[in-house]
Design a protein around this motif. Structure first.
Motif, PDB file in Angstrom:
ATOM      1  N   LEU A  65       1.100  -1.092  -0.262  1.00  0.00           N
ATOM      2  CA  LEU A  65       0.243   0.009  -0.193  1.00  0.00           C
ATOM      3  C   LEU A  65       1.146   1.426  -0.042  1.00  0.00           C
ATOM      4  CD1 LEU A  65      -2.650   1.554   0.307  1.00  0.00           C
ATOM      5  CD2 LEU A  65      -2.393   1.310   2.444  1.00  0.00           C
ATOM      6  N   PRO A  66       1.213   1.699  -1.220  1.00  0.00           N
ATOM      7  CA  PRO A  66       2.031   3.236  -0.960  1.00  0.00           C
ATOM      8  C   PRO A  66       1.339   4.055  -0.153  1.00  0.00           C
ATOM      9  CG  PRO A  66       2.098   2.019  -3.455  1.00  0.00           C
ATOM     10  CD  PRO A  66       0.874   1.275  -2.488  1.00  0.00           C
ATOM     11  N   LEU A  67       1.632   4.658   0.479  1.00  0.00           N
ATOM     12  CA  LEU A  67       1.242   6.184   0.981  1.00  0.00           C
ATOM     13  C   LEU A  67       2.456   7.224   0.837  1.00  0.00           C
ATOM     14  CD1 LEU A  67       1.012   4.686   4.851  1.00  0.00           C
ATOM     15  CD2 LEU A  67      -0.887   4.791   2.727  1.00  0.00           C
ATOM     16  N   CYS A  68       1.682   8.839   0.240  1.00  0.00           N
ATOM     17  CA  CYS A  68       2.079   9.838  -0.154  1.00  0.00           C
ATOM     18  C   CYS A  68       2.241  10.968   0.634  1.00  0.00           C
ATOM     19  CB  CYS A  68       0.886  10.183  -1.031  1.00  0.00           C
ATOM     20  SG  CYS A  68       1.495   8.859  -2.876  1.00  0.00           S
ATOM     21  N   PHE A  69       3.380  11.860   0.896  1.00  0.00           N
ATOM     22  CA  PHE A  69       3.677  12.615   2.154  1.00  0.00           C
ATOM     23  C   PHE A  69       3.823  13.513   1.165  1.00  0.00           C
ATOM     24  CE2 PHE A  69       3.282   8.799   4.308  1.00  0.00           C
ATOM     25  CZ  PHE A  69       2.412   8.639   5.316  1.00  0.00           C
TER      26      PHE A  69
END
Length: 307
Positions: A65-69
């Motif tokens: 699950l790629p999470l972007c910040f």
């Protein structure tokens, strides 16, 4: 004179200061956790101001699950549109109301197929296919998620969607089950694919487990767990750079003057004759994404790392 108990002063909870964090967390999401819950847990660990995910992964599914910040959230749409790869555990001979192990058994049939028959059935679904979204999905109709209607016993007509199945590989097989590696386009429902393969075999099927191994160019082999993230002193060091989301795009290199103009959103004439979406780099590093056509470069999404 009656003595009064001293008044206790309420101590306000200490407010955690949010900071600007820019990058991509490749999270190995566990089963039983929604994508949004996983995002919020990671955000708290990083104390990040701005965060978003790149498309949901069902609570009972696990894996990448790629999470972007921060500024990486500008490029999350690129992963929403990316191909995905899953390892799907399928049980043959049993159909359920939801297409997975969470539903009630609605039909049972004898399983008679062999390895060759399963392989041929899988091959029938490789290529462009029309797929009807399942009722137990987050797809909305009239502003209401289909799974909410399904929980009330309401079934509505759903239009078929064209998706692309790039490949289906049989990783292992027993008389009544199999593990399939499925490389598919965005919008593909693996539980529906498993049910359709079961129908093609004449026995029915449902999904018992789902593991996502790849999203675009990103792999679960490079992912970390929430436990690993919280165990390190500097969790931001585990973030991949923002341009990891754009590694599949053609790269163009710009001068310092061109870099400054791109940051102002100006269109450039450059010597690169590639046509299409590109990732842009200047002397300071990754700048963002643009459209290049007949040597005219138009910036479309540009980083702003001033915070």
């Amino acid at each position: 004179m009656e003595l009064q108990a001293p008044t206790r002063l309420a101590i306000p909870a200490r407010r955690v200061e949010r900071v600007a964090v820019h990058g991509v967390l490749l999270l190995n999401k566990p089963r039983g956790l929604s994508s949004n819950d996983a995002l919020q847990k990671a955000r708290r660990i990083l104390h990040a101001k701005k965060a978003g995910h790149t498309g949901t992964l069902d609570p009972e599914a696990h894996g990448l699950l790629p999470l972007c910040f921060g500024e990486a959230t500008k490029f999350s749409q690129d992963l929403l549109d990316a191909d995905k790869t899953y390892e799907a555990s399928v049980r043959f001979g049993i159909k359920t109301s939801t297409g997975d192990a969470e539903g009630e058994v609605i039909a049972t049939r004898e399983v008679t197929h062999d390895q060759k028959a399963l392989q041929l059935a899988c091959e029938r679904f490789v290529g462009p296919i029309d797929q009807v979204p399942p009722m137990h999905s987050a797809l909305k109709q009239g502003g209401v998620a289909l799974y909410e209607l399904a929980r009330k016993g309401i079934e509505v007509e759903r239009a078929a969607r064209r998706v692309q199945i790039h490949a289906i590989e049989v990783l292992s097989q027993t008389p009544d089950s199999a593990v399939l590696r499925c490389h598919v386009s965005k919008g593909t429902y693996i539980r529906t694919l498993a049910e359709d393969i079961g129908e093609a075999l004449g026995c029915g099927a449902h999904l018992t487990a789902l593991y996502r191994t790849q999203v675009g160019p990103l792999s679960v082999a490079d992912a970390v767990t929430l436990e690993q993230l919280s165990a390190v002193q500097n969790p931001a060091a585990l973030l991949a750079p923002v341009d990891s989301l754009a590694q599949g795009l053609h790269a163009v290199r710009l001068s310092e003057n061109e870099q400054d103009r791109v940051r102002q959103g100006q269109r450039l004439i450059i010597t690169d004759d590639f046509d299409g979406t590109v990732r842009m780099y200047g002397p300071d590093g990754f700048l963002g994404i643009g459209q290049l056509h007949q040597r005219r470069l138009q910036p479309t999404r540009v980083l702003n790392l001033k915070e």
